[in-house]
Scaffold this motif. Structure first.
Motif, PDB file in Angstrom:
ATOM      1  N   PRO A  45      71.942   1.953  49.434  1.00 59.11           N
ATOM      2  CA  PRO A  45      70.968   1.132  50.221  1.00 59.11           C
ATOM      3  C   PRO A  45      71.528  -0.029  51.011  1.00 59.11           C
ATOM      4  CG  PRO A  45      71.653   0.140  47.752  1.00 59.11           C
ATOM      5  CD  PRO A  45      72.217   1.243  47.984  1.00 59.11           C
TER       6      PRO A  45
ATOM      7  N   ILE B 135      62.711  -6.507  47.986  1.00 59.03           N
ATOM      8  CA  ILE B 135      63.728  -5.691  48.619  1.00 59.03           C
ATOM      9  C   ILE B 135      63.600  -5.924  50.425  1.00 59.03           C
ATOM     10  CG2 ILE B 135      64.670  -3.531  49.284  1.00 59.03           C
ATOM     11  CD1 ILE B 135      63.691  -2.449  47.121  1.00 59.03           C
ATOM     12  N   GLU B 136      64.647  -6.599  50.996  1.00 57.10           N
ATOM     13  CA  GLU B 136      64.441  -6.881  52.263  1.00 57.10           C
ATOM     14  C   GLU B 136      65.344  -6.228  53.204  1.00 57.10           C
ATOM     15  OE1 GLU B 136      63.694 -11.643  52.694  1.00 57.10           O
ATOM     16  OE2 GLU B 136      65.256 -11.180  51.323  1.00 57.10           O
ATOM     17  N   LYS B 137      64.961  -5.507  54.021  1.00 49.76           N
ATOM     18  CA  LYS B 137      65.705  -4.608  55.138  1.00 49.76           C
ATOM     19  C   LYS B 137      66.173  -5.203  56.003  1.00 49.76           C
ATOM     20  CE  LYS B 137      63.715  -0.364  53.097  1.00 49.76           C
ATOM     21  NZ  LYS B 137      62.905   0.954  53.104  1.00 49.76           N
ATOM     22  N   LYS B 138      67.283  -5.504  56.859  1.00 50.21           N
ATOM     23  CA  LYS B 138      67.721  -6.320  58.011  1.00 50.21           C
ATOM     24  C   LYS B 138      68.504  -5.401  58.809  1.00 50.21           C
ATOM     25  CE  LYS B 138      66.773 -10.709  56.094  1.00 50.21           C
ATOM     26  NZ  LYS B 138      67.186 -12.331  55.769  1.00 50.21           N
TER      27      LYS B 138
ATOM     28  N   GLU C 279      76.849  -3.556  52.435  1.00 44.93           N
ATOM     29  CA  GLU C 279      76.976  -3.498  54.071  1.00 44.93           C
ATOM     30  C   GLU C 279      78.210  -2.328  54.381  1.00 44.93           C
ATOM     31  OE1 GLU C 279      77.576  -7.047  56.065  1.00 44.93           O
ATOM     32  OE2 GLU C 279      75.572  -7.809  55.781  1.00 44.93           O
TER      33      GLU C 279
ATOM     34  N   ARG D 170      73.694  -7.308  48.207  1.00 43.89           N
ATOM     35  CA  ARG D 170      73.453  -6.614  49.189  1.00 43.89           C
ATOM     36  C   ARG D 170      74.697  -5.773  49.750  1.00 43.89           C
ATOM     37  NH1 ARG D 170      70.737  -7.184  54.333  1.00 43.89           N
ATOM     38  NH2 ARG D 170      71.787  -6.653  56.058  1.00 43.89           N
TER      39      ARG D 170
ATOM     40  N   GLY E 213      72.347  -2.346  53.970  1.00 44.26           N
ATOM     41  CA  GLY E 213      71.447  -3.264  54.782  1.00 44.26           C
ATOM     42  C   GLY E 213      70.224  -3.875  54.036  1.00 44.26           C
ATOM     43  N   GLN E 214      70.094  -3.553  52.758  1.00 47.41           N
ATOM     44  CA  GLN E 214      68.941  -3.999  51.945  1.00 47.41           C
ATOM     45  C   GLN E 214      69.719  -5.247  51.277  1.00 47.41           C
ATOM     46  OE1 GLN E 214      66.972  -0.840  49.954  1.00 47.41           O
ATOM     47  NE2 GLN E 214      67.020   0.332  51.673  1.00 47.41           N
TER      48      GLN E 214
END
Length: 270
Positions: A52, A267-270, A76, A74, A54-55
């Motif tokens: 996952p 869940i935040e996707k950036k 990356e 998170r 970037g989440q």
């Protein structure tokens, strides 16, 4: 109430024995080669696993009937390396009694999940501690350097590791990468700056888990350490979603100081 302060990493720290104090300014005695090779190799991730990236996963923590705080995870990607960022902050009545502001960062090889290093900045009550653990595979050592900012003292320790280990933070993602099926058991080495331990993970059953972030078809797993100073002191369970990212949607620990539950909030996707 202060035992919830370790945040999300507490579940692996306590069961693995990672929270047990070590002597100051010491180097571990050379281990027998047979002891090092006795550790299992890291099982390969499932070929269908998609991390996952970037989440940001945000969890709410509950201890008994109290809102204990929040924790985030998170992951990356940076070339061949993956970075895991973790945070834990107390909230509600717990924060009034015991301030917590912890930050963690782990780096591992994304091709095999072998940990490279982990850094911890911990502010817990009056305690202020910064620690780094580097995994030197060429020398077969986990190198811990820790400084107590309040007391001004420091600690250095080296302990033996096999050719590949995971750490207490990236282990959450590594577990989700495995081909989890009810009835299967996986074993892998984990190090948190002290003695390396073997973690046995039992995939138990499929369940539907309702969270503020949604309802997930999940598989429940139980990590366990069959030996060590904290053997028999508690049990933990993690529910992983069965979709490709396989994120941990709920974590529960029945530990010797009580039960703490982490539930996925969003869940935040950036």
């Amino acid at each position: 109430m202060i035992r919830v302060h370790h945040g999300l990493a507490a579940l692996f720290l306590l069961v693995s024995g990672g929270g047990v104090p070590q002597p100051q300014n010491t180097k571990a005695a050379p281990a027998n080669q047979a002891e090092i090779t006795a550790f299992p190799s890291m099982p390969k991730p499932d070929s269908t696993y998609r991390p996952p990236l970037g989440q940001t996963l945000t969890y709410g923590a509950e201890w008994r009937v109290f809102n204990a705080g929040t924790a985030t995870l998170r992951m990356e990607q940076n070339g061949q390396q993956a970075h895991v960022l973790g945070a834990a902050d107390a909230a509600g009545a717990v924060a009034l009694l015991y301030r917590v502001h912890d930050r963690y960062e782990s780096v591992f090889d994304s091709s095999n999940f072998c940990s490279k290093n982990i850094a911890k900045n911990m502010e817990e009550g009056l305690r202020r501690v910064n620690a780094t653990i580097s995994f030197d595979y060429q020398r077969g050592k986990a190198v811990l350097d820790q400084k107590n900012l309040r007391k001004g003292d420091s600690k250095h320790a080296e302990n033996d590791i096999p050719g590949c280990v995971t750490d207490v933070l990236s282990a959450f993602y590594y577990l989700g990468s495995l081909p989890l099926q009810p009835g299967k058991t996986f074993s892998f080495p984990l190090n948190d700056g002290g003695k390396t331990v073997t973690v046995d993970v039992h995939a138990e059953s499929r369940e539907q888990v309702k969270t503020p972030a949604g309802t997930f078809n999940a598989i429940r797993v139980q990590p366990d350490v069959p030996s060590g100073v904290l053997k028999g002191k508690g049990k933990i369970w993690i529910w992983y979603s069965e979709d490709s990212p396989r994120v941990p949607v709920r974590l529960k620990g029945h530990l010797f100081w009580g039960t703490v539950t982490f539930t996925l909030q969003r869940i935040e996707k950036k």
